[in-house]
Write a protein that holds these residues in place. Structure first.
Motif, PDB file in Angstrom:
ATOM      1  N   PRO A 121      25.701  35.257  30.065  1.00 25.02           N
ATOM      2  CA  PRO A 121      26.367  34.107  30.683  1.00 25.02           C
ATOM      3  C   PRO A 121      27.139  34.512  31.936  1.00 25.02           C
ATOM      4  CG  PRO A 121      27.526  34.769  28.706  1.00 25.02           C
ATOM      5  CD  PRO A 121      26.275  35.593  28.772  1.00 25.02           C
ATOM      6  N   ILE A 122      27.191  33.586  32.880  1.00 25.92           N
ATOM      7  CA  ILE A 122      27.937  33.816  34.118  1.00 25.92           C
ATOM      8  C   ILE A 122      29.408  33.544  33.827  1.00 25.92           C
ATOM      9  CG2 ILE A 122      28.271  33.056  36.482  1.00 25.92           C
ATOM     10  CD1 ILE A 122      25.337  32.207  36.483  1.00 25.92           C
ATOM     11  N   THR A 123      30.250  34.483  34.191  1.00 27.62           N
ATOM     12  CA  THR A 123      31.683  34.314  33.953  1.00 27.62           C
ATOM     13  C   THR A 123      32.387  34.142  35.291  1.00 27.62           C
ATOM     14  OG1 THR A 123      32.020  36.707  34.031  1.00 27.62           O
ATOM     15  CG2 THR A 123      31.628  35.720  31.870  1.00 27.62           C
ATOM     16  N   ALA A 124      33.537  33.505  35.238  1.00 33.11           N
ATOM     17  CA  ALA A 124      34.344  33.319  36.439  1.00 33.11           C
ATOM     18  C   ALA A 124      34.923  34.661  36.858  1.00 33.11           C
ATOM     19  CB  ALA A 124      35.466  32.334  36.153  1.00 33.11           C
ATOM     20  N   PRO A 125      35.127  34.854  38.169  1.00 39.48           N
ATOM     21  CA  PRO A 125      35.729  36.116  38.602  1.00 39.48           C
ATOM     22  C   PRO A 125      37.135  36.260  38.023  1.00 39.48           C
ATOM     23  CG  PRO A 125      35.544  34.586  40.441  1.00 39.48           C
ATOM     24  CD  PRO A 125      34.842  33.964  39.273  1.00 39.48           C
ATOM     25  N   GLU A 126      37.546  37.471  37.886  1.00 43.13           N
ATOM     26  CA  GLU A 126      38.865  37.752  37.327  1.00 43.13           C
ATOM     27  C   GLU A 126      39.945  37.116  38.193  1.00 43.13           C
ATOM     28  OE1 GLU A 126      39.604  39.404  34.513  1.00 43.13           O
ATOM     29  OE2 GLU A 126      37.459  39.483  34.110  1.00 43.13           O
ATOM     30  N   ALA A 127      40.982  36.632  37.546  1.00 51.64           N
ATOM     31  CA  ALA A 127      42.096  36.043  38.274  1.00 51.64           C
ATOM     32  C   ALA A 127      42.824  37.125  39.057  1.00 51.64           C
ATOM     33  CB  ALA A 127      43.049  35.364  37.300  1.00 51.64           C
ATOM     34  N   ARG A 128      43.354  36.723  40.190  1.00 52.44           N
ATOM     35  CA  ARG A 128      44.095  37.686  41.007  1.00 52.44           C
ATOM     36  C   ARG A 128      45.361  38.110  40.293  1.00 52.44           C
ATOM     37  NH1 ARG A 128      43.674  35.131  47.056  1.00 52.44           N
ATOM     38  NH2 ARG A 128      41.439  35.357  47.235  1.00 52.44           N
TER      39      ARG A 128
END
Length: 134
Positions: free
Chosen positions: A25-32
Protein backbone atom coordinates in the motif's frame (compact mmCIF):
# COMPACT_ATOMS: atom_id res chain seq x y z
CA UNK A 1 -6.88 -29.18 -33.15
CA UNK A 2 -9.37 -26.96 -31.41
CA UNK A 3 -7.88 -27.76 -28.04
CA UNK A 4 -4.41 -26.47 -28.99
CA UNK A 5 -5.35 -22.74 -29.10
CA UNK A 6 -7.21 -23.09 -25.82
CA UNK A 7 -4.21 -24.75 -24.17
CA UNK A 8 -1.86 -22.02 -25.46
CA UNK A 9 -4.21 -19.34 -24.16
CA UNK A 10 -4.37 -21.00 -20.75
CA UNK A 11 -0.56 -21.29 -20.60
CA UNK A 12 -0.06 -17.66 -21.56
CA UNK A 13 -2.49 -16.49 -18.86
CA UNK A 14 -0.82 -18.58 -16.19
CA UNK A 15 2.56 -17.31 -17.28
CA UNK A 16 1.46 -13.73 -16.63
CA UNK A 17 0.21 -14.63 -13.20
CA UNK A 18 3.66 -15.92 -12.24
CA UNK A 19 5.06 -12.38 -12.64
CA UNK A 20 2.74 -11.06 -9.94
CA UNK A 21 4.43 -8.90 -7.28
CA UNK A 22 3.04 -8.61 -3.76
CA UNK A 23 0.80 -5.61 -3.11
CA UNK A 24 2.35 -2.81 -1.07
CA UNK A 25 0.00 0.00 0.00
CA UNK A 26 1.02 3.58 -0.68
CA UNK A 27 1.60 5.48 2.54
CA UNK A 28 1.67 9.20 3.15
CA UNK A 29 5.12 10.75 3.55
CA UNK A 30 6.34 11.10 7.09
CA UNK A 31 5.23 14.22 8.89
CA UNK A 32 7.82 16.92 9.28
CA UNK A 33 9.49 17.08 12.66
CA UNK A 34 8.25 19.71 15.07
CA UNK A 35 11.64 21.44 15.05
CA UNK A 36 11.18 22.62 11.47
CA UNK A 37 9.74 26.14 11.51
CA UNK A 38 7.53 27.45 8.78
CA UNK A 39 7.83 31.14 8.09
CA UNK A 40 4.32 32.36 7.33
CA UNK A 41 4.08 35.96 6.31
CA UNK A 42 1.49 37.90 8.28
CA UNK A 43 -1.37 39.43 6.33
CA UNK A 44 -0.86 43.09 5.50
CA UNK A 45 -3.56 45.09 7.18
CA UNK A 46 -4.10 48.80 6.73
CA UNK A 47 -3.45 50.99 9.73
CA UNK A 48 -6.54 52.38 11.47
CA UNK A 49 -7.57 55.77 10.13
CA UNK A 50 -9.66 58.16 12.19
CA UNK A 51 -12.54 59.87 10.42
CA UNK A 52 -13.11 63.58 11.06
CA UNK A 53 -16.38 65.10 9.89
CA UNK A 54 -15.86 68.60 11.30
CA UNK A 55 -12.85 70.88 10.79
CA UNK A 56 -13.13 72.26 14.34
CA UNK A 57 -11.94 68.86 15.65
CA UNK A 58 -8.61 69.43 13.88
CA UNK A 59 -7.92 72.97 15.13
CA UNK A 60 -6.04 71.89 18.26
CA UNK A 61 -3.88 69.27 16.46
CA UNK A 62 -1.08 69.92 13.98
CA UNK A 63 -1.54 67.94 10.74
CA UNK A 64 -0.18 67.57 7.23
CA UNK A 65 -2.36 67.30 4.12
CA UNK A 66 -1.44 64.21 2.06
CA UNK A 67 -3.98 64.63 -0.74
CA UNK A 68 -7.50 63.81 -1.82
CA UNK A 69 -8.95 60.33 -1.31
CA UNK A 70 -12.22 58.78 -2.35
CA UNK A 71 -14.07 55.52 -1.87
CA UNK A 72 -17.02 54.02 -3.68
CA UNK A 73 -19.51 51.16 -3.62
CA UNK A 74 -21.14 50.18 -6.90
CA UNK A 75 -24.50 48.54 -7.64
CA UNK A 76 -23.95 47.16 -11.14
CA UNK A 77 -27.56 46.17 -11.89
CA UNK A 78 -31.03 46.49 -10.39
CA UNK A 79 -30.80 42.95 -8.97
CA UNK A 80 -27.60 43.63 -6.97
CA UNK A 81 -27.60 44.86 -3.39
CA UNK A 82 -27.91 48.64 -3.09
CA UNK A 83 -24.75 50.71 -2.62
CA UNK A 84 -23.73 51.36 0.98
CA UNK A 85 -22.28 54.67 2.15
CA UNK A 86 -20.53 52.94 5.07
CA UNK A 87 -18.68 50.66 2.63
CA UNK A 88 -17.64 53.66 0.52
CA UNK A 89 -16.42 55.47 3.65
CA UNK A 90 -14.41 52.41 4.78
CA UNK A 91 -12.79 52.08 1.33
CA UNK A 92 -11.84 55.77 1.48
CA UNK A 93 -10.17 55.18 4.87
CA UNK A 94 -8.28 52.16 3.49
CA UNK A 95 -6.97 54.21 0.55
CA UNK A 96 -5.86 56.90 2.98
CA UNK A 97 -3.96 54.32 5.04
CA UNK A 98 -2.03 53.29 1.90
CA UNK A 99 -0.92 56.94 1.69
CA UNK A 100 0.45 56.61 5.28
CA UNK A 101 -2.35 58.80 6.65
CA UNK A 102 -3.79 58.31 10.10
CA UNK A 103 -6.88 60.50 9.61
CA UNK A 104 -9.35 61.55 6.94
CA UNK A 105 -11.36 64.76 6.84
CA UNK A 106 -14.67 63.80 5.21
CA UNK A 107 -15.94 66.30 2.63
CA UNK A 108 -19.08 64.54 1.39
CA UNK A 109 -20.78 61.21 0.81
CA UNK A 110 -23.56 60.80 -1.69
CA UNK A 111 -25.42 58.25 -3.80
CA UNK A 112 -25.27 58.87 -7.54
CA UNK A 113 -27.72 57.36 -10.06
CA UNK A 114 -26.65 56.09 -13.49
CA UNK A 115 -22.90 56.59 -13.16
CA UNK A 116 -20.53 54.94 -15.64
CA UNK A 117 -20.52 51.15 -15.14
CA UNK A 118 -22.92 51.30 -12.19
CA UNK A 119 -26.69 51.41 -11.85
CA UNK A 120 -26.25 53.35 -8.58
CA UNK A 121 -23.06 54.26 -6.76
CA UNK A 122 -22.17 55.50 -3.27
CA UNK A 123 -19.18 57.87 -3.34
CA UNK A 124 -17.29 59.42 -0.41
CA UNK A 125 -14.61 62.09 -0.83
CA UNK A 126 -12.18 63.47 1.69
CA UNK A 127 -8.64 64.60 2.45
CA UNK A 128 -5.98 62.24 3.80
CA UNK A 129 -4.17 63.74 6.80
CA UNK A 130 -1.17 62.91 8.95
CA UNK A 131 -2.12 64.19 12.40
CA UNK A 132 0.91 64.50 14.69
CA UNK A 133 -0.60 65.71 17.98
CA UNK A 134 -3.30 64.25 20.18
Amino acid sequence: MRALPLCLLALSLTGCSLLHKPYKPITAPEARPATTETHARPAVRPAPVKLYTDTTELLSNPFRDLGEVSGDDCQTSRQDSPPNINTARKRMQIRASYMKANAVLLHKCEIVNESKGCYRQAICQGTALKVTGK
